[in-house]
Design a protein around this motif. Structure first.
Motif, PDB file in Angstrom:
ATOM      1  N   GLU A  47       1.268  -1.344  -0.068  1.00  0.00           N
ATOM      2  CA  GLU A  47       0.164  -0.142  -0.249  1.00  0.00           C
ATOM      3  C   GLU A  47       1.218   1.100  -0.083  1.00  0.00           C
ATOM      4  O   GLU A  47       0.356   2.053  -1.343  1.00  0.00           O
ATOM      5  N   ASN A  48       2.133   1.132   0.366  1.00  0.00           N
ATOM      6  CA  ASN A  48       2.891   2.205   1.003  1.00  0.00           C
ATOM      7  C   ASN A  48       3.406   2.380  -0.481  1.00  0.00           C
ATOM      8  O   ASN A  48       3.756   3.779  -1.276  1.00  0.00           O
ATOM      9  N   VAL A  49       4.102   1.493  -1.359  1.00  0.00           N
ATOM     10  CA  VAL A  49       4.323   1.792  -3.221  1.00  0.00           C
ATOM     11  C   VAL A  49       3.124   2.526  -3.583  1.00  0.00           C
ATOM     12  O   VAL A  49       3.939   3.165  -4.222  1.00  0.00           O
ATOM     13  N   LYS A  50       1.959   2.120  -3.442  1.00  0.00           N
ATOM     14  CA  LYS A  50       1.060   2.633  -4.378  1.00  0.00           C
ATOM     15  C   LYS A  50       0.858   4.151  -4.158  1.00  0.00           C
ATOM     16  O   LYS A  50       1.006   4.762  -5.112  1.00  0.00           O
ATOM     17  N   VAL A  51       0.956   4.670  -2.785  1.00  0.00           N
ATOM     18  CA  VAL A  51       0.928   5.595  -2.333  1.00  0.00           C
ATOM     19  C   VAL A  51       1.940   6.860  -3.024  1.00  0.00           C
ATOM     20  O   VAL A  51       1.783   7.719  -3.859  1.00  0.00           O
ATOM     21  N   LEU A  52       3.327   6.317  -2.633  1.00  0.00           N
ATOM     22  CA  LEU A  52       4.455   6.470  -3.031  1.00  0.00           C
ATOM     23  C   LEU A  52       4.863   6.850  -4.882  1.00  0.00           C
ATOM     24  O   LEU A  52       4.814   7.705  -4.888  1.00  0.00           O
ATOM     25  N   ALA A  53       4.234   5.551  -5.232  1.00  0.00           N
ATOM     26  CA  ALA A  53       4.234   6.374  -6.736  1.00  0.00           C
ATOM     27  C   ALA A  53       3.049   7.183  -7.550  1.00  0.00           C
ATOM     28  O   ALA A  53       3.545   7.989  -8.025  1.00  0.00           O
ATOM     29  N   GLN A  54       1.943   7.697  -7.284  1.00  0.00           N
ATOM     30  CA  GLN A  54       0.883   7.894  -7.162  1.00  0.00           C
ATOM     31  C   GLN A  54       1.566   9.495  -7.195  1.00  0.00           C
ATOM     32  O   GLN A  54       1.549  10.490  -7.688  1.00  0.00           O
ATOM     33  N   LEU A  55       2.615   9.419  -5.552  1.00  0.00           N
ATOM     34  CA  LEU A  55       2.284  11.218  -5.013  1.00  0.00           C
ATOM     35  C   LEU A  55       3.896  11.451  -6.552  1.00  0.00           C
ATOM     36  O   LEU A  55       3.784  12.252  -6.641  1.00  0.00           O
ATOM     37  N   ASP A  56       4.772  10.458  -6.402  1.00  0.00           N
ATOM     38  CA  ASP A  56       6.155  10.435  -7.590  1.00  0.00           C
ATOM     39  C   ASP A  56       5.404  10.934  -8.717  1.00  0.00           C
ATOM     40  O   ASP A  56       5.648  12.300  -9.424  1.00  0.00           O
ATOM     41  N   PHE A  57       4.341  10.851  -9.270  1.00  0.00           N
ATOM     42  CA  PHE A  57       3.945  10.787 -10.744  1.00  0.00           C
ATOM     43  C   PHE A  57       3.172  12.311 -10.263  1.00  0.00           C
ATOM     44  O   PHE A  57       3.193  13.015 -11.860  1.00  0.00           O
ATOM     45  N   ILE A  58       2.375  12.535  -9.006  1.00  0.00           N
ATOM     46  CA  ILE A  58       2.052  13.232  -9.415  1.00  0.00           C
ATOM     47  C   ILE A  58       2.523  14.615  -9.149  1.00  0.00           C
ATOM     48  O   ILE A  58       2.683  15.919  -9.975  1.00  0.00           O
ATOM     49  N   PHE A  59       3.649  14.481  -8.608  1.00  0.00           N
ATOM     50  CA  PHE A  59       4.636  15.273  -8.320  1.00  0.00           C
ATOM     51  C   PHE A  59       5.702  15.852 -10.215  1.00  0.00           C
ATOM     52  O   PHE A  59       5.886  17.207 -10.366  1.00  0.00           O
ATOM     53  N   ALA A  60       5.573  14.719 -10.476  1.00  0.00           N
ATOM     54  CA  ALA A  60       6.544  14.494 -11.504  1.00  0.00           C
ATOM     55  C   ALA A  60       4.656  15.330 -13.219  1.00  0.00           C
ATOM     56  O   ALA A  60       5.714  16.091 -13.484  1.00  0.00           O
ATOM     57  N   LYS A  61       4.168  15.188 -13.203  1.00  0.00           N
ATOM     58  CA  LYS A  61       3.216  16.027 -14.028  1.00  0.00           C
ATOM     59  C   LYS A  61       3.503  17.680 -13.201  1.00  0.00           C
ATOM     60  O   LYS A  61       3.748  18.646 -14.123  1.00  0.00           O
ATOM     61  N   ALA A  62       3.472  17.813 -11.911  1.00  0.00           N
ATOM     62  CA  ALA A  62       3.560  19.209 -11.747  1.00  0.00           C
ATOM     63  C   ALA A  62       4.519  20.102 -11.945  1.00  0.00           C
ATOM     64  O   ALA A  62       4.686  21.351 -12.849  1.00  0.00           O
ATOM     65  N   GLY A  63       6.118  18.963 -11.821  1.00  0.00           N
ATOM     66  CA  GLY A  63       6.814  19.578 -12.230  1.00  0.00           C
ATOM     67  C   GLY A  63       7.254  19.617 -13.991  1.00  0.00           C
ATOM     68  O   GLY A  63       7.827  20.707 -14.719  1.00  0.00           O
ATOM     69  N   TYR A  64       7.051  18.772 -14.779  1.00  0.00           N
ATOM     70  CA  TYR A  64       6.508  18.691 -16.156  1.00  0.00           C
ATOM     71  C   TYR A  64       5.983  20.327 -16.310  1.00  0.00           C
ATOM     72  O   TYR A  64       5.638  21.414 -17.350  1.00  0.00           O
ATOM     73  N   ALA A  65       4.896  20.554 -15.351  1.00  0.00           N
ATOM     74  CA  ALA A  65       4.135  21.890 -15.630  1.00  0.00           C
ATOM     75  C   ALA A  65       4.546  22.853 -15.740  1.00  0.00           C
ATOM     76  O   ALA A  65       4.872  23.903 -16.160  1.00  0.00           O
ATOM     77  N   LYS A  66       5.833  23.151 -14.876  1.00  0.00           N
ATOM     78  CA  LYS A  66       6.454  24.319 -14.918  1.00  0.00           C
ATOM     79  C   LYS A  66       6.949  24.363 -15.446  1.00  0.00           C
ATOM     80  O   LYS A  66       7.389  25.126 -15.610  1.00  0.00           O
ATOM     81  N   GLN A  67       8.056  22.995 -16.014  1.00  0.00           N
ATOM     82  CA  GLN A  67       9.125  23.544 -16.942  1.00  0.00           C
ATOM     83  C   GLN A  67       7.836  23.945 -18.467  1.00  0.00           C
ATOM     84  O   GLN A  67       9.277  24.892 -18.748  1.00  0.00           O
ATOM     85  N   ILE A  68       7.539  23.791 -18.902  1.00  0.00           N
ATOM     86  CA  ILE A  68       6.639  24.602 -20.092  1.00  0.00           C
ATOM     87  C   ILE A  68       5.746  25.863 -19.653  1.00  0.00           C
ATOM     88  O   ILE A  68       5.129  25.873 -20.766  1.00  0.00           O
ATOM     89  N   ARG A  69       5.383  26.065 -18.404  1.00  0.00           N
ATOM     90  CA  ARG A  69       4.749  26.737 -17.834  1.00  0.00           C
ATOM     91  C   ARG A  69       3.449  27.112 -18.521  1.00  0.00           C
ATOM     92  O   ARG A  69       2.720  27.694 -18.684  1.00  0.00           O
ATOM     93  N   ALA A  70       2.694  26.207 -18.149  1.00  0.00           N
ATOM     94  CA  ALA A  70       1.346  25.840 -17.957  1.00  0.00           C
ATOM     95  C   ALA A  70       0.401  26.033 -17.494  1.00  0.00           C
ATOM     96  O   ALA A  70       1.040  26.232 -16.158  1.00  0.00           O
ATOM     97  N   SER A  71      -0.777  25.666 -16.976  1.00  0.00           N
ATOM     98  CA  SER A  71      -1.758  26.045 -16.749  1.00  0.00           C
ATOM     99  C   SER A  71      -2.774  24.923 -16.111  1.00  0.00           C
ATOM    100  O   SER A  71      -2.875  24.696 -17.702  1.00  0.00           O
ATOM    101  N   LYS A  72      -3.077  24.909 -15.083  1.00  0.00           N
ATOM    102  CA  LYS A  72      -4.345  24.607 -14.884  1.00  0.00           C
ATOM    103  C   LYS A  72      -5.125  24.720 -15.956  1.00  0.00           C
ATOM    104  O   LYS A  72      -6.366  26.577 -15.865  1.00  0.00           O
ATOM    105  N   PRO A  73      -6.251  24.278 -16.871  1.00  0.00           N
ATOM    106  CA  PRO A  73      -7.482  24.390 -17.524  1.00  0.00           C
ATOM    107  C   PRO A  73      -8.443  24.346 -16.660  1.00  0.00           C
ATOM    108  O   PRO A  73      -9.185  23.860 -15.964  1.00  0.00           O
ATOM    109  N   LEU A  74      -9.615  25.455 -17.174  1.00  0.00           N
ATOM    110  CA  LEU A  74     -10.957  25.188 -16.839  1.00  0.00           C
ATOM    111  C   LEU A  74     -11.712  23.878 -17.556  1.00  0.00           C
ATOM    112  O   LEU A  74     -11.199  23.852 -18.831  1.00  0.00           O
ATOM    113  N   LEU A  75     -12.773  23.464 -16.868  1.00  0.00           N
ATOM    114  CA  LEU A  75     -13.300  22.035 -17.995  1.00  0.00           C
ATOM    115  C   LEU A  75     -14.522  22.236 -17.657  1.00  0.00           C
ATOM    116  O   LEU A  75     -15.124  23.028 -17.142  1.00  0.00           O
ATOM    117  N   ASN A  76     -15.275  22.134 -19.087  1.00  0.00           N
ATOM    118  CA  ASN A  76     -16.551  21.335 -19.504  1.00  0.00           C
ATOM    119  C   ASN A  76     -16.771  20.227 -19.999  1.00  0.00           C
ATOM    120  O   ASN A  76     -16.553  19.647 -20.250  1.00  0.00           O
TER     121      ASN A  76
END
Length: 784
Positions: free
Chosen positions: A268-297
């Motif tokens: 269970e710890n591995v599952k949570v840590l993998a998810q957290l690492d993945f989430i912060f990878a997405k955030a790091g990539y967004a920072k790199q390309i200067r991306a923003s959160k889109p509104l969704l519809n």
């Protein structure tokens, strides 16, 4: 999502870039498995968790995600009774420690009152397992070695080993230091062969030392011999090593069993840590390309502001605004090759895929994208040699497959629709395909070369033309998307710029129909109008910024003026009070002296005269006016337009014109209009209360009177009545000058108003307004 579409839009390259931002193998595994979702609620949650991670990176710079290993196979093998190696046990302890470090990190963030709802939900699923970590760390070192502290027996055995090794070395060193050693030994060193200490002896002297030969050099001239004198000592060492290895195995089995008892928690710890690492990878990539959160519809609406293709370097890519799904559902883009049409298609397709995969998009804040049930793309050269298909045939195979599945929840991207065949038939086919997809309610963007499709957007509602701009002067595309302007042919202009004879160009023009020329001229006019509108918009934006700055400066100066005025009044009143107080003290002294004289000399000064003199002196003292500070008390009164209010920060009265936001009103104070926060207003009287008060009382100096009276649309008799009343109010307000707006019209109202004003005893003179004041439609009145 269709794998072919993901490859066509190069979503796999986005995932490759994302992998570099993951800190662990399990995080990279999650990133490699990333796929867009069609579930609206799931996409919303993914975007929110990426946004939370971006907030953490913005606040802290980084997150402690080191020391995480994929320990799933270790835990499962331990669960079935297998023995883990020291390195594997070290990885288990390191992963547990990484989870506990993360827990402390986010606990500190929560104490700073940062709301991380989703991340905190994941953190609640982590098991601390502190006791297991300490048990492993006590026995296994950071480099995967079994420590002496693992057990008392192991410490004792290793002490024996060190002692016996010292004895063997001492014995061998005495041999290599003997007088005959330089002659009989190849080198004066002690080495190890087959886990036993040996010395290098020359071939001809092997019988001198006796013992056991373990190895020889490649030339055969040197033998590595264990002398007879140390054979037993080496045997003792080997026996201790065997016991040491047995003790190590016992310790590893014991630790592995402890790991096996916590297999479920570790997984269970591995599952949570993998998810957290993945989430912060997405955030790091967004920072790199200067991306923003889109509104969704969920209704097919796309609004991308300054969107950029994420795989093109930022210093090269041209950002574009892209709109779809509101006023129109289909865009037909025309323009030259290499002008950016295909990049525009891939940009909107890739941004949509990224948003539906929980990645932020390379566009400005406020951009919006829809969650589509399916995305289809027919882009690029689809020629297939293996299947003996031409470019046209390959495109048609793809389009046929798209038409089988497309519906109102689809986004469809066509590149060079109908290309590769006869132009007339290709254009007709393209129009028919667009009609079919449009009729099913899908969102469509198509690029084409066919001039017949330029009129497509004018014939159908919900369809709009667009083009990519081409600079004829530089003979280069600008890569800017122009929505609402169809592309036009630049062949003649380019040929002229390149030096083609004018007579040849004119002859070529004669072969083009009048309708075509008319359309081309219309498009050119539209492009010029768009450029002019863009220039005007930029100028207007500059003027607006200047006006806002001037408005803020005036507000600041007015506030400083009133503050300085109040301060000077208070200072003057204070000084006057000091002078009066001093005079009172002197008067008190005089009165005391008079009393003394009356008592001593029986002077006829009566007591009540002294009291009255003191009272008159006290009444002569000026009262100090205190400036009212803005009141912090709130009122339950709901403000309405027309209410009379007091602006506390300026200590001035005015009236409400309109509400500009939830907490702000536009207030008229004399000749000034300004925005004021509702908390800075104090209610004086409602609009109805003011009317009643006017009927019953004479207005005081604080009553607000506008500096102009607007009579436009009034009947003649009613207008004169209003003028008479307004002049009286203006005189009471002590205005030196006012304006009466009567308009130009037939001139009857203007003449009547001016006749009345000429005969008014308080009017000094009248004149028409200047050009900036309204000209002959306004009469300016000056009072005596």
């Amino acid at each position: 999502m269709n794998d072919k579409v993901l490859r066509t839009l190069e979503f796999d390259k986005i995932k490759e870039q994302l992998l570099s931002f993951a800190s662990s193998a399990i995080g990279k595994e999650k990133a490699a498995q990333l796929m867009p979702s069609q579930d609206f609620e799931e996409v919303v949650r993914w975007q929110e968790e990426t946004d939370e991670a971006s907030t953490v990176l913005r606040l802290k710079g980084n997150v402690p995600l080191g020391g995480i290993f994929d320990i799933r196979p270790h835990a499962k093998r331990a669960q079935i009774g297998g023995m883990l190696s020291p390195q594997e046990l070290m990885e288990v302890a390191s992963t547990i420690r990484a989870g506990r470090i993360l827990t402390r990190f986010f606990e500190d963030l929560n104490e700073e009152e940062h709301h991380l709802k989703i991340i905190n939900e994941y953190m609640e699923g982590l098991f601390p397992l502190q006791e297991l970590q300490q048990t492993i760390t006590y026995a296994i070192g950071d480099h995967g070695e079994v420590l002496d502290s693992a057990s008392e027996k192991l410490r004792a055995l290793r002490n024996q080993l060190r002692t016996n090794e010292s004895r063997v070395r001492e014995k061998l060193e005495s041999m290599i230091r003997s007088s005959n050693a330089p002659k009989m030994l190849s080198d004066a060193i002690i080495t190890i062969r087959n886990d036993r200490f040996v010395i290098p002896v020359k071939q001809e002297y092997r019988s001198v030392y006796g013992g056991i030969i373990h190895d020889q050099s490649s030339s055969g001239q040197t033998l590595f011999i264990e002398p007879q004198a140390v054979v037993q000592l080496n045997n003792d060492l080997q026996e201790i090593r065997v016991k040491e290895q047995q003790e190590i195995e016992r310790i590893l089995i014991e630790l592995s069993a402890a790991v096996g008892e916590h297999t479920n928690e570790l997984l269970e710890n591995v599952k949570v840590l993998a998810q957290l690492d993945f989430i912060f990878a997405k955030a790091g990539y967004a920072k790199q390309i200067r991306a923003s959160k889109p509104l969704l519809n969920n209704n097919g609406r796309v609004k991308l502001f300054k969107a950029q293709h994420p795989l093109i370097p930022r210093d090269v890519v041209v950002p574009n605004d892209i709109y779809l799904g509101e006023d129109f559902t289909t865009i037909v883009i025309t323009g030259p090759n290499t002008g950016g049409k295909t990049v525009t298609l891939k940009t909107i397709g890739l941004c949509t895929l990224m948003a539906q995969a929980g990645l932020q998009i390379p566009a400005l804040d406020g951009s919006e994208t829809a969650v589509f049930k399916s995305i289809y793309a027919d882009i690029g050269d689809e020629q297939s040699i293996e299947q003996s298909l031409s470019t046209f045939s390959s495109h048609m195979v793809n389009i046929v497959d798209i038409l089988k599945h497309v519906d109102h929840g689809s986004l469809v991207l066509f590149d060079e629709l109908g290309a590769g065949t006869d132009p007339q038939e290709g254009a007709a086919l393209a129009i028919s395909i667009l009609d079919e997809v449009y009729g099913r309610g899908a969102r469509v963007i198509a690029t084409t070369h066919y001039p017949e499709l330029k009129a497509y957007g004018y014939d159908r509602s919900g369809v709009i033309n667009a083009s990519v701009e081409f600079d004829v002067e530089s003979l280069r595309p600008t890569y800017k998307l122009l929505i609402g302007v169809p592309g036009r042919s630049n062949a003649f202009e380019i040929s002229k710029r390149l030096g083609l004879n004018d007579s040849v160009i004119q002859h070529a023009r004669s072969h083009i129909g009048a309708d075509t020329n008319k359309v081309e001229n219309m498009i050119a006019s539209l492009e010029e109008s768009r450029r002019q509108a863009e220039r005007d918009r930029l100028d207007a934006a500059d003027y607006l910024k200047q006006a806002e700055k001037l408005h803020k400066d005036l507000q600041k100066q007015l506030r400083e003026y009133y503050e300085e005025k109040d301060a000077m009044i208070e200072k003057a009143a204070g000084k006057a009070a000091e002078l009066v107080e001093k005079a009172k003290e002197e008067a008190e002294t005089v009165i005391s002296d008079l009393r003394k004289m009356r008592l001593e000399k029986n002077a006829e000064i009566k007591e009540h005269e002294l009291i009255e003199a003191r009272k008159r002196l006290e009444e002569a003292a000026p009262s100090q006016r205190k400036t009212k500070k803005p009141s912090s008390q709130k009122t339950d009164r709901i403000f309405k337009p027309g209410d009379e209010v007091k602006v506390l920060s300026f200590n001035q009265k005015g009236h409400l014109i309109e509400k500009v936001s939830d907490k702000e009103w536009q207030v008229q104070m004399g000749i000034m209009k300004m925005k004021v926060k509702e908390s800075n207003l104090e209610f004086v009287a409602g609009s109805k209360e003011k009317e009643v008060k006017h009927l019953a009382t004479v207005r005081g100096k604080d009553y607000h009177v506008s500096l102009e009276l607007d009579l436009r649309g009034e009947r003649f008799e009613n207008a004169l009545s209003r003028v008479e009343k307004y002049i009286d109010d203006a005189l009471l307000a002590a205005y030196p000058r006012v304006s009466i707006i009567h308009g130009k019209g037939t001139g009857a109202l203007r003449q009547g108003v001016q006749e009345y004003l000429k005969n008014h005893r308080s009017v000094k003179r009248i004149r028409f307004g200047e050009a900036s004041e309204g000209g002959t439609g306004v009469t300016v009145v000056e009072f005596k």
